[in-house]
Design a protein around this motif. Structure first.
Motif, PDB file in Angstrom:
ATOM      1  N   ASP A 300      41.302  75.252  33.374  1.00 37.15           N
ATOM      2  CA  ASP A 300      41.926  75.971  34.488  1.00 37.15           C
ATOM      3  C   ASP A 300      43.437  75.779  34.472  1.00 37.15           C
ATOM      4  O   ASP A 300      44.207  76.731  34.655  1.00 37.15           O
ATOM      5  CB  ASP A 300      41.368  75.471  35.829  1.00 37.15           C
ATOM      6  N   ASN A 388      38.773  80.447  36.205  1.00 40.21           N
ATOM      7  CA  ASN A 388      37.418  80.268  36.714  1.00 40.21           C
ATOM      8  C   ASN A 388      37.489  79.972  38.210  1.00 40.21           C
ATOM      9  O   ASN A 388      37.259  78.844  38.656  1.00 40.21           O
ATOM     10  CB  ASN A 388      36.708  79.147  35.961  1.00 40.21           C
ATOM     11  N   ASP A 390      35.629  80.863  40.712  1.00 40.63           N
ATOM     12  CA  ASP A 390      34.389  80.462  41.376  1.00 40.63           C
ATOM     13  C   ASP A 390      34.142  78.960  41.204  1.00 40.63           C
ATOM     14  O   ASP A 390      33.750  78.271  42.149  1.00 40.63           O
ATOM     15  CB  ASP A 390      33.198  81.252  40.808  1.00 40.63           C
ATOM     16  N   GLY A 391      34.392  78.476  39.995  1.00 40.18           N
ATOM     17  CA  GLY A 391      34.205  77.047  39.765  1.00 40.18           C
ATOM     18  C   GLY A 391      35.167  76.202  40.577  1.00 40.18           C
ATOM     19  O   GLY A 391      34.785  75.179  41.153  1.00 40.18           O
TER      20      GLY A 391
END
Length: 473
Positions: A300, A388, A390-391
């Motif tokens: 990320d 990412n 959502d993560g």
């Protein structure tokens, strides 16, 4: 080529002490008892830091050699090195410059007298410590004959070194002559560099710190990677490109955390005044959060780094782990300090956004808080490509438990994720600029910390983070 530098002049010390500085400084030094190794520390005068000097210093008796340092670009005298005959000049000057060299050069060491310089037997004198900045005996002695219109700063930016026992007689002789014409004598030397600006000196003492054994006298114009001893080819400091210097510093495990620069930049020069922003009391700092799950995984952070920069700079490999930990500490601090108190606030997203960003209207259309407010209230309007989200949002929910259990059905964690992503991208953008300005080919932690510190809005947000001020493991 000769294997040793050319000796320009010699003089003899018999009193165990020398006086130094401008003409009135030398006179002042001759009127007070001889000084041992000075233990003075810098003190504040207005907005500058100075050292209190007496303008004499104990020195080895015997023969002293004088060397001129020549700028290879114009063949003019750019600096002076003077040492007792027992000292090897090339090795000694490099040691001095490594510990406390020019404040205008990279890897210049300390610019003030500290415990480290004292331990190494080096005494530092800077531009505001002498010359016309100290006015003792200036009215009585004056600065001597003027050099003329071609070098109007000559009197204030040249200096003498003379045996204590004959200092006053030597001053009387020198004051009748222009600085460029003051000859050396059997008891001293006048050090003149044409067109110099500001003067600095570094004294080196013997191992026992009983007596001074050498000195370097230079100006703000001196570039030691461009000057040589007379009749030597190699420069005093080896020239390095910015890229080579950075690579060497990484290899030598130079401290790129930025913590020392942060402490220095946040130290008030006078009570109530700080150049940028003050450091915060340790009792008020929040964190560390090192034992809590990371908000952003490595992939990320890498994605945010790439998206944030027009010409992406990578992280220095040796410091990548430190950077990842620092950014996660800052992210968790933001959640703890700004988000947690407002979770579940009655009134929905707008009410929560107004509570977190109360100044978003005053910050202007392009203000940081206005952008954060927009991303919080419209998290899907401008998504970060490849992140990412959502993560990250799921981890934010976990990190905010049990508070997250009170969240309404609308997903606040997605809004918080977008805000944190924007903050980190802002930090990366500024850190990339700072890295370029600092000649860093890659981003190191100091680029991140100092970018936050010098940006008013980011500093206001992160100023109570312990990881920001004290580091991370």
């Amino acid at each position: 080529m000769p294997s040793s530098p050319k000796v320009y002049a010699t003089f003899t010390v018999t009193s165990g002490c020398v006086c130094f500085g401008g003409l009135h400084n030398i006179w002042s030094g001759s009127t007070v008892p001889t000084q041992s190794f000075p233990t003075v520390r810098p003190q504040t005068r207005g907005t500058i830091r100075t050292h209190e000097l007496q303008y004499n210093i104990r020195a080895k008796n015997g023969t002293w050699n004088v060397y001129r340092l020549i700028d290879k670009r114009n063949n003019e005298v750019s600096a002076w090195y003077v040492s007792h005959s027992c000292v090897e000049p090339v090795q000694d000057i490099r040691k001095i410059l490594r510990i406390a060299g020019s404040p205008y050069e990279q890897d210049g060491g300390s610019t003030m007298n500290t415990d480290d310089t004292q331990r190494e037997g080096i005494f530092v004198i800077n531009r505001y410590d002498w010359g016309c900045y100290d006015r003792r005996y200036l009215d009585e002695i004056g600065e001597g004959a003027e050099e003329g219109a071609n070098d109007v700063l000559a009197n204030s930016n040249s200096a003498g070194l003379v045996d204590y026992s004959g200092a006053q007689l030597q001053v009387q002789q020198w004051k009748r002559m222009r600085p460029s014409e003051r000859p050396g004598s059997r008891i001293g030397i006048w050090m003149y560099s044409p067109h110099a600006e500001y003067m600095f000196c570094r004294f080196s003492f013997d191992e026992a710190r009983d007596a001074m054994q050498s000195l370097v006298f230079f100006s703000s114009n001196t570039e030691f990677a461009r000057v040589t001893f007379e009749e030597l080819e190699e420069t005093v400091k080896r020239f390095e490109t910015s890229q080579k210097r950075f690579e060497r510093q990484l290899k030598e495990e130079y401290d790129f955390s930025g913590l020392e620069e942060l402490r220095r930049m946040s130290t008030p020069l006078v009570v109530g005044l700080s150049p940028l922003g003050p450091s915060r009391p340790a009792s008020e700092l929040q964190g560390p959060y090192k034992d809590i799950k990371a908000v952003f995984e490595a992939r990320d952070i890498e994605r945010l780094r790439i998206v944030s920069q027009k010409y992406p700079k990578s992280f220095a490999e040796q410091w990548k782990h430190h950077i990842h930990n620092l950014l996660n500490e800052l992210a968790w601090y933001y959640l703890d300090w700004f988000i947690r108190p407002h979770i579940g606030l009655y009134g929905g997203v707008e009410a929560m956004a107004n509570a977190i960003f109360p100044c978003h209207l005053e910050s202007g259309v392009n203000g940081l808080h206005n952008h954060l407010y927009r991303h919080f209230t419209q998290p899907d309007a401008d998504p970060v490509s490849g992140l990412n989200a959502d993560g990250v949002s799921d981890r934010i929910k976990d990190l905010l438990a049990p508070e997250s259990l009170s969240l309404p059905s609308s997903n606040y964690s997605k809004s918080v994720c977008r805000v944190l992503a924007y903050l980190i991208m802002e930090i990366f953008e500024l850190a990339s600029y700072r890295a370029s300005e600092s000649s860093h080919a890659q981003i190191v932690p100091s680029d991140i910390r100092l970018s936050i510190y010098t940006d008013r809005d980011l500093f206001q947000i992160f100023q109570y983070s312990r990881a920001f001020w004290q580091g991370v493991e």
